[in-house]
Design a protein around this motif. Structure first.
Motif, PDB file in Angstrom:
ATOM      1  N   LEU A  96      58.631  28.097  55.189  1.00 41.28           N
ATOM      2  CA  LEU A  96      60.037  28.250  55.559  1.00 41.28           C
ATOM      3  C   LEU A  96      60.777  29.001  54.455  1.00 41.28           C
ATOM      4  O   LEU A  96      60.402  28.948  53.288  1.00 41.28           O
ATOM      5  CB  LEU A  96      60.685  26.884  55.769  1.00 41.28           C
ATOM      6  N   GLY A  97      61.834  29.686  54.843  1.00 45.44           N
ATOM      7  CA  GLY A  97      62.578  30.473  53.856  1.00 45.44           C
ATOM      8  C   GLY A  97      61.716  31.569  53.261  1.00 45.44           C
ATOM      9  O   GLY A  97      61.798  31.859  52.063  1.00 45.44           O
ATOM     10  N   GLY A 114      63.195  34.153  51.010  1.00 48.82           N
ATOM     11  CA  GLY A 114      64.036  33.658  49.942  1.00 48.82           C
ATOM     12  C   GLY A 114      63.367  33.719  48.583  1.00 48.82           C
ATOM     13  O   GLY A 114      62.233  34.187  48.430  1.00 48.82           O
ATOM     14  N   GLY A 130      60.404  31.201  48.636  1.00 48.47           N
ATOM     15  CA  GLY A 130      59.543  31.387  49.800  1.00 48.47           C
ATOM     16  C   GLY A 130      58.730  32.658  49.764  1.00 48.47           C
ATOM     17  O   GLY A 130      57.536  32.652  50.067  1.00 48.47           O
ATOM     18  N   SER A 152      61.764  32.612  58.853  1.00 48.24           N
ATOM     19  CA  SER A 152      63.083  32.896  58.288  1.00 48.24           C
ATOM     20  C   SER A 152      63.974  33.340  59.445  1.00 48.24           C
ATOM     21  O   SER A 152      63.506  33.510  60.576  1.00 48.24           O
ATOM     22  CB  SER A 152      62.998  33.999  57.228  1.00 48.24           C
ATOM     23  N   ARG A 153      65.226  33.536  59.159  1.00 51.82           N
ATOM     24  CA  ARG A 153      66.104  34.051  60.206  1.00 51.82           C
ATOM     25  C   ARG A 153      65.614  35.403  60.722  1.00 51.82           C
ATOM     26  O   ARG A 153      65.738  35.720  61.908  1.00 51.82           O
ATOM     27  CB  ARG A 153      67.536  34.188  59.676  1.00 51.82           C
ATOM     28  N   TRP A 172      67.436  26.940  61.429  1.00 62.19           N
ATOM     29  CA  TRP A 172      67.573  25.496  61.234  1.00 62.19           C
ATOM     30  C   TRP A 172      68.570  24.896  62.223  1.00 62.19           C
ATOM     31  O   TRP A 172      68.429  23.734  62.623  1.00 62.19           O
ATOM     32  CB  TRP A 172      68.041  25.201  59.814  1.00 62.19           C
ATOM     33  N   ILE A 229      61.883  24.023  52.801  1.00 55.55           N
ATOM     34  CA  ILE A 229      63.120  24.047  52.034  1.00 55.55           C
ATOM     35  C   ILE A 229      64.155  23.279  52.852  1.00 55.55           C
ATOM     36  O   ILE A 229      64.329  23.542  54.041  1.00 55.55           O
ATOM     37  CB  ILE A 229      63.576  25.484  51.766  1.00 55.55           C
TER      38      ILE A 229
END
Length: 267
Positions: free
Chosen positions: A8-9, A12, A15, A33-34, A40, A59
């Protein structure tokens, strides 16, 4: 059979390094990720990422209500291991602050899955990647700090420990405190950055109220400003000041020093 690891992430700070570290050891990674459609705030997006994965790097969500349902989905989907990134000192932080982290730790600990929690100090890379970097570029850093030192941890060290916990069975039920090898003050950190980069960097010491007002003027929500002030209060009280040997003990090499980070970072 290939065992895929969910990160996740994945774009980032930690991540993307976890992804890179896992892929360098030929692990199969599923990046969330987005940018790849994971949200989320929309639980309907979770299952395609979780289903069929063997382990997950998590995360914490900002919304504490999302933590337990995500862990429950991981349990029902056959995930075999969870590694959660958290923050050092969370056990000494009132639950009204960093509610997502509190909820995530509770959900992970209450699950039937093997889990590992990584509680990290502030990152070295906060000085060179977002967070404090814009101010560093402007030759100043305005924070509510004193001369209490901080053992800043390198993000790559965090990623290396996360990859180890995701791929081996020796860390189940463990909570690790990840720090750098030595604690330094913000004044010393900025001096090292100035020497290495040629950028002058002045520390502007704010009161908590001045820091709150600065954050609010930048559009930071009141709750986030309160959480950051709580974190800095804990730092001034020395809650995060003592280095641990968890990174070196787990990785079998020294933790990355601030000097090493500064020598290679781009400011």
């Amino acid at each position: 059979m290939t065992q895929e690891i969910l990160v996740l992430g994945a774009t980032g700070k930690t991540g993307r390094r976890v992804v890179r570290t896992l892929e360098s050891s030929d692990a199969e990674v599923r990046s969330a990720s987005r940018a790849t459609g994971f949200d989320w705030n929309d639980p309907t997006t979770w299952k395609p990422f979780v289903h069929g994965t063997h382990a997950a790097y998590v995360i914490a969500p900002e919304d504490p209500r999302r933590a337990a349902p995500f862990v429950e989905l991981a349990e029902s989907s056959g995930v075999q291991r969870l590694v959660l990134l958290s923050g050092r000192g969370l056990d000494e932080t009132p639950e009204e602050f960093f509610q997502g982290m509190h909820a995530a730790e509770k959900a992970v600990r209450a699950s039937t899955l093997p889990w590992t929690i990584l509680r990290a100090n502030n990152f070295n890379q906060n000085f060179s990647e977002d967070v404090w970097h814009p101010e560093i570029r402007a030759s100043r850093l305005s924070l509510p700090v004193d001369d209490t030192p901080e053992p800043f941890v390198d993000v790559q060290d965090v990623a290396d420990v996360a990859a180890l916990a995701l791929t081996t069975d020796d860390h189940n039920g463990q909570t690790y405190t990840l720090t750098g090898p030595e604690a330094i003050t913000f004044t010393a950190a900025l001096a090292k950055i100035s020497t290495a980069s040629g950028l002058p960097a002045e520390l502007v010491r704010l009161t908590p109220e001045e820091y709150r007002n600065l954050l609010l003027s930048q559009g930071v929500p009141e709750q986030v400003a309160a959480e950051l002030n709580e974190m800095f209060d804990g730092m001034r009280r020395g809650r995060l000041a003592t280095p641990t040997d968890d990174v070196s003990r787990l990785l079998g090499r020294p933790a990355t020093s601030f000097d090493t980070y500064v020598a290679t970072a781009r400011f």
